[in-house]
Design a protein around this motif. Structure first.
Motif, PDB file in Angstrom:
ATOM      1  N   ASP A  54      31.977  42.654  30.612  1.00 39.10           N
ATOM      2  CA  ASP A  54      33.208  42.981  29.895  1.00 39.10           C
ATOM      3  C   ASP A  54      34.222  41.847  30.072  1.00 39.10           C
ATOM      4  OD1 ASP A  54      34.777  45.454  28.623  1.00 39.10           O
ATOM      5  OD2 ASP A  54      36.122  44.400  30.005  1.00 39.10           O
ATOM      6  N   ASN A  55      34.943  41.516  28.993  1.00 38.02           N
ATOM      7  CA  ASN A  55      35.862  40.372  29.037  1.00 38.02           C
ATOM      8  C   ASN A  55      37.331  40.758  29.213  1.00 38.02           C
ATOM      9  OD1 ASN A  55      36.475  41.421  26.542  1.00 38.02           O
ATOM     10  ND2 ASN A  55      36.114  39.530  25.382  1.00 38.02           N
ATOM     11  N   SER A  56      37.601  41.990  29.640  1.00 41.87           N
ATOM     12  CA  SER A  56      39.000  42.415  29.789  1.00 41.87           C
ATOM     13  C   SER A  56      39.785  41.504  30.720  1.00 41.87           C
ATOM     14  CB  SER A  56      39.051  43.855  30.304  1.00 41.87           C
ATOM     15  OG  SER A  56      38.481  44.751  29.389  1.00 41.87           O
ATOM     16  N   ALA A  57      39.158  41.090  31.839  1.00 39.30           N
ATOM     17  CA  ALA A  57      39.850  40.247  32.814  1.00 39.30           C
ATOM     18  C   ALA A  57      40.281  38.924  32.187  1.00 39.30           C
ATOM     19  CB  ALA A  57      38.957  39.997  34.024  1.00 39.30           C
ATOM     20  N   LEU A  58      39.392  38.310  31.426  1.00 39.13           N
ATOM     21  CA  LEU A  58      39.711  37.022  30.815  1.00 39.13           C
ATOM     22  C   LEU A  58      40.814  37.163  29.767  1.00 39.13           C
ATOM     23  CD1 LEU A  58      39.139  34.012  30.517  1.00 39.13           C
ATOM     24  CD2 LEU A  58      37.335  34.582  28.875  1.00 39.13           C
ATOM     25  N   ILE A  59      40.784  38.229  28.999  1.00 40.21           N
ATOM     26  CA  ILE A  59      41.803  38.437  27.967  1.00 40.21           C
ATOM     27  C   ILE A  59      43.173  38.617  28.612  1.00 40.21           C
ATOM     28  CG2 ILE A  59      42.526  39.885  26.052  1.00 40.21           C
ATOM     29  CD1 ILE A  59      39.879  38.223  25.656  1.00 40.21           C
ATOM     30  N   VAL A  60      43.240  39.451  29.639  1.00 41.98           N
ATOM     31  CA  VAL A  60      44.513  39.674  30.333  1.00 41.98           C
ATOM     32  C   VAL A  60      44.989  38.392  31.003  1.00 41.98           C
ATOM     33  CG1 VAL A  60      45.625  40.926  32.230  1.00 41.98           C
ATOM     34  CG2 VAL A  60      44.082  42.130  30.669  1.00 41.98           C
TER      35      VAL A  60
ATOM     36  N   TYR B  95      52.484  33.113  41.313  1.00 40.60           N
ATOM     37  CA  TYR B  95      52.258  34.150  40.301  1.00 40.60           C
ATOM     38  C   TYR B  95      50.929  33.914  39.581  1.00 40.60           C
ATOM     39  CZ  TYR B  95      57.076  34.543  41.586  1.00 40.60           C
ATOM     40  OH  TYR B  95      58.224  34.655  42.333  1.00 40.60           O
ATOM     41  N   LEU B  96      50.561  32.659  39.431  1.00 43.19           N
ATOM     42  CA  LEU B  96      49.252  32.330  38.876  1.00 43.19           C
ATOM     43  C   LEU B  96      48.154  32.814  39.814  1.00 43.19           C
ATOM     44  CD1 LEU B  96      47.714  30.862  36.627  1.00 43.19           C
ATOM     45  CD2 LEU B  96      47.989  28.736  37.909  1.00 43.19           C
ATOM     46  N   SER B  97      48.376  32.642  41.109  1.00 40.62           N
ATOM     47  CA  SER B  97      47.391  33.098  42.094  1.00 40.62           C
ATOM     48  C   SER B  97      47.225  34.615  42.030  1.00 40.62           C
ATOM     49  CB  SER B  97      47.823  32.682  43.504  1.00 40.62           C
ATOM     50  OG  SER B  97      47.890  31.272  43.613  1.00 40.62           O
ATOM     51  N   LEU B  98      48.314  35.320  41.849  1.00 42.07           N
ATOM     52  CA  LEU B  98      48.232  36.774  41.721  1.00 42.07           C
ATOM     53  C   LEU B  98      47.515  37.174  40.431  1.00 42.07           C
ATOM     54  CD1 LEU B  98      51.770  37.851  42.994  1.00 42.07           C
ATOM     55  CD2 LEU B  98      49.574  38.204  44.132  1.00 42.07           C
ATOM     56  N   ALA B  99      47.708  36.384  39.375  1.00 43.02           N
ATOM     57  CA  ALA B  99      47.060  36.700  38.098  1.00 43.02           C
ATOM     58  C   ALA B  99      45.533  36.645  38.214  1.00 43.02           C
ATOM     59  CB  ALA B  99      47.538  35.741  37.013  1.00 43.02           C
ATOM     60  N   PHE B 100      45.024  35.813  39.124  1.00 46.74           N
ATOM     61  CA  PHE B 100      43.571  35.706  39.295  1.00 46.74           C
ATOM     62  C   PHE B 100      42.944  36.997  39.808  1.00 46.74           C
ATOM     63  CE2 PHE B 100      44.353  31.043  39.503  1.00 46.74           C
ATOM     64  CZ  PHE B 100      43.479  30.683  38.484  1.00 46.74           C
ATOM     65  N   ALA B 101      43.770  37.892  40.317  1.00 52.00           N
ATOM     66  CA  ALA B 101      43.239  39.155  40.851  1.00 52.00           C
ATOM     67  C   ALA B 101      42.466  39.939  39.796  1.00 52.00           C
ATOM     68  CB  ALA B 101      44.371  40.006  41.416  1.00 52.00           C
ATOM     69  N   VAL B 102      42.764  39.717  38.520  1.00 49.20           N
ATOM     70  CA  VAL B 102      42.064  40.484  37.468  1.00 49.20           C
ATOM     71  C   VAL B 102      40.564  40.215  37.472  1.00 49.20           C
ATOM     72  CG1 VAL B 102      44.110  40.600  35.972  1.00 49.20           C
ATOM     73  CG2 VAL B 102      42.485  38.689  35.716  1.00 49.20           C
ATOM     74  N   PHE B 103      40.142  39.071  38.019  1.00 46.62           N
ATOM     75  CA  PHE B 103      38.712  38.746  38.041  1.00 46.62           C
ATOM     76  C   PHE B 103      37.976  39.400  39.209  1.00 46.62           C
ATOM     77  CE2 PHE B 103      40.564  35.167  35.650  1.00 46.62           C
ATOM     78  CZ  PHE B 103      39.805  35.272  34.493  1.00 46.62           C
ATOM     79  N   PHE B 104      38.709  40.026  40.109  1.00 45.63           N
ATOM     80  CA  PHE B 104      38.086  40.644  41.271  1.00 45.63           C
ATOM     81  C   PHE B 104      37.968  42.163  41.144  1.00 45.63           C
ATOM     82  CE2 PHE B 104      39.727  36.593  42.698  1.00 45.63           C
ATOM     83  CZ  PHE B 104      38.699  36.103  43.496  1.00 45.63           C
ATOM     84  N   PHE B 105      38.813  42.770  40.327  1.00 52.14           N
ATOM     85  CA  PHE B 105      38.750  44.221  40.138  1.00 52.14           C
ATOM     86  C   PHE B 105      37.729  44.571  39.052  1.00 52.14           C
ATOM     87  CE2 PHE B 105      42.753  43.800  42.338  1.00 52.14           C
ATOM     88  CZ  PHE B 105      42.795  44.933  43.144  1.00 52.14           C
ATOM     89  N   GLU B 106      37.259  45.788  39.093  1.00 51.80           N
ATOM     90  CA  GLU B 106      36.279  46.249  38.110  1.00 51.80           C
ATOM     91  C   GLU B 106      36.878  46.178  36.700  1.00 51.80           C
ATOM     92  OE1 GLU B 106      33.180  47.017  38.719  1.00 51.80           O
ATOM     93  OE2 GLU B 106      33.418  46.721  40.892  1.00 51.80           O
ATOM     94  N   PRO B 107      36.077  45.766  35.717  1.00 49.66           N
ATOM     95  CA  PRO B 107      36.572  45.682  34.337  1.00 49.66           C
ATOM     96  C   PRO B 107      37.186  46.993  33.842  1.00 49.66           C
ATOM     97  CG  PRO B 107      34.440  44.625  34.513  1.00 49.66           C
ATOM     98  CD  PRO B 107      34.693  45.283  35.841  1.00 49.66           C
TER      99      PRO B 107
ATOM    100  N   LEU C 226      44.297  49.576  32.762  1.00 40.66           N
ATOM    101  CA  LEU C 226      45.691  49.226  33.048  1.00 40.66           C
ATOM    102  C   LEU C 226      46.346  48.466  31.906  1.00 40.66           C
ATOM    103  CD1 LEU C 226      45.468  48.115  36.806  1.00 40.66           C
ATOM    104  CD2 LEU C 226      46.663  50.130  35.895  1.00 40.66           C
ATOM    105  N   PHE C 227      45.611  47.561  31.271  1.00 43.96           N
ATOM    106  CA  PHE C 227      46.233  46.625  30.334  1.00 43.96           C
ATOM    107  C   PHE C 227      45.740  46.723  28.891  1.00 43.96           C
ATOM    108  CE2 PHE C 227      46.246  44.556  34.552  1.00 43.96           C
ATOM    109  CZ  PHE C 227      47.606  44.378  34.726  1.00 43.96           C
ATOM    110  N   LEU C 228      44.508  47.185  28.684  1.00 46.84           N
ATOM    111  CA  LEU C 228      43.928  47.175  27.333  1.00 46.84           C
ATOM    112  C   LEU C 228      43.314  48.545  27.039  1.00 46.84           C
ATOM    113  CD1 LEU C 228      42.137  43.698  27.601  1.00 46.84           C
ATOM    114  CD2 LEU C 228      44.258  44.153  26.363  1.00 46.84           C
TER     115      LEU C 228
END
Length: 440
Positions: free
Chosen positions: A10-16, A251-263, A269-271
């Motif tokens: 799933d590409n949700s992390a990349l889109i967010v 804040y960029l470092s925090l944004a990377f968290a989306v790649f560690f959580f389940e899609p 949360l976002f989509l």
């Protein structure tokens, strides 16, 4: 390897992440204007200290750098909205690389990391959902991506944080000398200035920094520790943002968290309207063999490049040779007292150079402590005098204190620095040894 790299997820992390990334690079661009960073760094100086080998790359004249940064900001908005994404991302990448290589007076590893990240984002299918591109061209719309699109970030972050942790494991950091000096410079901060002077804070910064950098990626990957690691990241990066004021990087470092959580979590949360991809189809492209070679070579370079200072003589903290592009973040405090002497070859007349006539205060601080800046300024003086028809020699007297230790002479005062050549992967003999007993 095909299964690992080319299995679709799933590409949700990349889109967010694309949306967050676009917003952050927009803020980085306009922030440089409104904070005065652009004026101080690229407009006020008579010239900039570019990366050696990029002598042709200098800021645009007059006020044109403001236009340059406004265009960067517009590209950031294009990335965020997914509007002509490839063009927007490539445009920002080229302009950021330009501003990166044209000056190093304000160098930090975060700028280097952003340049790498820009290049990675150029090749990712980050515009295939929740974007204007997908709206105008539904054929490109997709809810999945190859697995490598996630792991390229995770591996890059693991390399970055691991080297940052290892680099801190040296005496001046472990005995709190460096944290104390860093916090002493923050004493004037309102509300927290006095708190930062406590020994407890120095221990927290020194050993908490080592532990965080060394463990954060494994802890985020492990489901049982993921939430705790994420909340620790929030504290760590907000602390860095407030205390060290390092722009968008926390804040960029925090944004990377989306790649560690389940899609499923990220999508929820976002989509919320996006379908969740669960097919796990393996789609090996025709260019797979070439891609695998490039993928492996890229990370070999990322692993080897930060190690180069080990094959260059003397201590990197002293010589600065091999310091950049090595994830050596906030590891030392340097003070220097440096003077330049110009000798006319024809008449032997000697002129003592007033640095303030040529350089800004920020540039003077760099020229007073870093050998490559001294070498470049010597070359610059030779060029300035050559334009007047005068052939000169340039001698440098430089005494440097590293991490509050007694000052030592850094540059051989008998060497005409303007006549020396620069080598990126070799020690320069005109940099005197760090273990000399001479004090000043």
């Amino acid at each position: 390897m095909n299964k690992f790299l080319f299995k679709h997820i799933d590409n949700s992390a990349l889109i967010v992440f694309r949306i967050l990334f676009g917003a952050l690079i927009f803020l980085e661009s306009v922030g440089a204007i409104f904070t005065g960073w652009l004026r101080r760094t690229l407009i006020e100086p008579q010239f900039t200290f570019n990366f050696i080998g990029f002598d042709w790359l200098q800021p645009l004249p007059g006020q044109w750098m403001y236009v340059y940064y406004v265009i960067m900001g517009l590209f950031g908005i294009g990335v965020m909205l997914g509007y002509k994404y490839k063009m927007s991302m490539l445009g920002f990448t080229l302009l950021w690389a330009g501003t990166y290589f044209m000056q190093k007076s304000s160098y930090n590893n975060h700028y280097y990391f952003l340049m790498i990240l820009n290049a990675i984002m150029c090749i990712l299918p980050a515009h295939r959902y929740a974007s204007l591109d997908a709206k105008f061209n539904p054929k490109i719309k997709s809810i999945s991506m190859p697995n490598w699109c996630r792991w390229i970030f995770i591996i890059q972050l693991f390399i970055l944080y691991s080297y940052a942790s290892i680099a801190k494991m040296y005496p001046d950091w472990l005995d709190l000398s460096v944290p104390e000096l860093l916090m002493k410079a923050k004493k004037h901060y309102a509300l927290i200035g006095n708190l930062l002077q406590h020994k407890f804070m120095h221990y927290l910064i020194a050993y908490g920094g080592i532990l965080f950098d060394g463990l954060i990626i494994p802890l985020l990957l492990w489901k049982r520790t993921r939430k705790i690691a994420f909340f620790a990241s929030i504290f760590f990066h907000l602390f860095n943002s407030i205390v060290f004021q390092v722009g968008i990087f926390p804040y960029l470092s925090l944004a990377f968290a989306v790649f560690f959580f389940e899609p499923k979590v990220i999508k929820g949360l976002f989509l919320k309207q996006k379908p969740l991809y669960t097919d796990n189809k393996i789609d090996v492209p025709g260019y797979a063999s070439v891609f695998k070679v490039v993928f492996v070579l890229y990370f070999i370079i990322q692993i080897v490049l930060p190690l180069r200072h080990h094959v260059i003589a003397d201590d990197v903290l002293w010589t600065e040779e091999g310091h950049r592009m090595s994830w050596r973040m906030m590891l030392r405090s340097k003070r220097g007292k440096t003077s330049f002497k110009v000798v006319d070859k024809a008449t032997n007349n000697v002129t003592e150079i007033r640095l303030s006539e040529y350089l800004t205060r920020k540039q003077i601080r760099a020229v007073s402590a870093k050998p490559d800046f001294m070498w470049q300024f010597a070359k610059r003086l030779k060029q300035i005098y050559a334009e007047k028809g005068i052939d000169i020699k340039v001698y440098v007297s430089a005494y440097i204190s590293v991490n509050g230790k007694p000052s030592k002479q850094l540059i051989d005062p008998e060497v005409d620095l303007a006549n020396e050549e620069w080598n990126h992967f070799k020690h320069h003999d005109w940099i005197l040894p760090s273990n000399r007993d001479e004090n000043n």
